[in-house]
Enzyme design. Sequence first.
Site, PDB file in Angstrom:
ATOM      1  N   GLU A 158      -9.504   3.540   2.249  1.00 14.35           N
ATOM      2  CA  GLU A 158      -9.019   3.685   0.875  1.00 14.35           C
ATOM      3  C   GLU A 158      -7.945   2.665   0.519  1.00 14.35           C
ATOM      4  O   GLU A 158      -7.758   2.335  -0.647  1.00 14.35           O
ATOM      5  CB  GLU A 158      -8.471   5.106   0.659  1.00 14.35           C
ATOM      6  N   ASP A 198      -2.776  10.195   3.788  1.00 15.98           N
ATOM      7  CA  ASP A 198      -4.167   9.787   3.985  1.00 15.98           C
ATOM      8  C   ASP A 198      -4.885  10.792   4.878  1.00 15.98           C
ATOM      9  O   ASP A 198      -4.755  10.752   6.100  1.00 15.98           O
ATOM     10  CB  ASP A 198      -4.201   8.383   4.618  1.00 15.98           C
ATOM     11  N   ARG A 245      -7.753  -0.536   1.014  1.00 13.26           N
ATOM     12  CA  ARG A 245      -8.301  -1.752   0.403  1.00 13.26           C
ATOM     13  C   ARG A 245      -8.770  -1.492  -1.023  1.00 13.26           C
ATOM     14  O   ARG A 245      -8.785  -2.397  -1.851  1.00 13.26           O
ATOM     15  CB  ARG A 245      -9.415  -2.319   1.296  1.00 13.26           C
ATOM     16  N   LYS A 285     -10.341  12.621   8.517  1.00 16.59           N
ATOM     17  CA  LYS A 285      -9.793  12.207   9.807  1.00 16.59           C
ATOM     18  C   LYS A 285      -9.732  13.402  10.757  1.00 16.59           C
ATOM     19  O   LYS A 285      -9.613  14.540  10.308  1.00 16.59           O
ATOM     20  CB  LYS A 285      -8.354  11.685   9.618  1.00 16.59           C
ATOM     21  N   LYS A 337       0.837  -1.203   0.000  1.00 19.17           N
ATOM     22  CA  LYS A 337       0.000   0.000   0.000  1.00 19.17           C
ATOM     23  C   LYS A 337       0.871   1.252   0.000  1.00 19.17           C
ATOM     24  O   LYS A 337       1.668   1.463   0.908  1.00 19.17           O
ATOM     25  CB  LYS A 337      -0.910  -0.006   1.231  1.00 19.17           C
TER      26      LYS A 337
END
Length: 499
Positions: free
Chosen positions: A344, A265, A346, A272, A260
């Site tokens: 995200e 993120d 996955r 978040k 990954k």
Amino acid sequence: MDFDLILSGDLPASTVRTALVIPVTDVAGPVSSVLTGEEAAAIVRLQESGVFKGKAEEVYALPSSTDSYAVVLLAGIGKPGTCTAENLRRAGGKAVEFLRRDRIERLILECAGACDWPANAFVEGVCLGQYRFDKFKSIPSDAFSGSVASVGVLCTDQAQGAALKAECRYAATVCENANWARDLANRPSNDLTPAQLAYEAKSIADHYGCAYDFLDEGKMSELGMNALLGVSRGSSQPSKLILLSYHCGPELPTLALVGKGITFDTGGVSIKPAEGMQEMKYDMCGAAAVLGAMRTVVQTKPRVNVVCVAPAVENVIGSRAQRPGDVVRAYNGKTIEVNNTDAEGRLILADALTYTVDTYRPDVIVDLATLTGACVVALGHHAAGVMANNDKVFSTLQGAADATGERIWRFPLWDDYGKLIEGTHADLSNIGPPKEAGAIMGGCFLKEFVKDTPWAHIDIAGTAWGVKNVPYLDPKHATGYGVRLLSEWIRRETAAPKK
Ligand code: BES
Ligand code: MN
Ligand code: ZN
């Protein structure tokens, strides 16, 4: 690090920047013939008084009584025959504190003394322990100056010495690759963009000779990789699907590593909280680990084929960003309801995994990902969570984990869990019910994208950074977790015949 073999009779007079490293058990007695009488007596006194007992993980720097060494570094190995590699790795990490303070640049490892010891594990601890990240420091602090650059293996037996030297050199190679991965991980997201990550992957191919390629957004769009592209929509940084391949022979099995590579993120529209969000620059640690392991492969050239696939994407917000509830069709044709844009990892891995299966037809796939906060809740920072559709893949990984000290712990992937990620409006939902088996939900989702290829998913959310109380790791930076584990796993898979 450079390595050389010294036969005990030929021990040269060294410089002041050298440390002689002596393994010492907790049983008093002579430990090495290369010590002066004074030094040997000092060790006896230290052990009798209990100042240094020789317990595992204990280290003690004894000023040398000769001009040859700055220090004689005593490495405790406990009861003879009971010291684990991890004890020595930790001792190596603790030793770095002394070595750095004394500006030691060379170690001489006593391997012909009173006890056998896996000196390579000590070398690992030193190599990982002296890691520093100073790319953005205008003035490197004092701690950055000086590091161990050469190691002499002291032995009486030429053949045994050559084997030990090779083990130590291999250990240092792998740890240097872990440190290389840590450098990538520690770089902030304005520096390490998806394009930069691709550039670093290309540099491996340019330097050591393996095939490099990447898919750009146009190509991914043609192929229908909408799960990955959906994550990327909010960002002005173009995504890359990074591809490296090391080919050894058509008759050999092919191992696939998938990592990954979310360079940052934010969570996307399912944003978040601000607190701690800066840590999400580490969300590409899976990609860094598989690239680091690939570095070991191209440097050591094992008899096996290895491919490395790293989806590199930034998950940010913008007017074009994907929204919760959006439905995307993945590369394998399945439709996914994106109920949380923060799940995200996955999504990008789904397309990367199916692409890996279709393109390379690997015999086995291992993916690494900082996938879920839930995995950190379950295991803390001291083990990665593993989910696998194949017991043999898991058990080989377990062997590699035991050997390297990069721990793994298995979670189940029972069908009942799979039901929890069925979509309401599409085939799948990218999240399960809140607060239920979050790490397993991630694994169950990925399982839908590997067909029947033997596969294991390693959730490194806890182990990739923030690890405390391990002397050879620094709690404020990335750990490089996975480089040592995967390098060892590949070595073990190389020894196994093709199924
Ligand atoms: N990168 C995070 C997981 C993460 C969180 C790693 C904290 C390390 C520390 C991942 O993309 C994520 O946000 N996962 C969500 C999944 C949830 C929305 C189902 C999470 O764990 O909250
Ligand atoms: Mn996320
Ligand atoms: Zn993430």
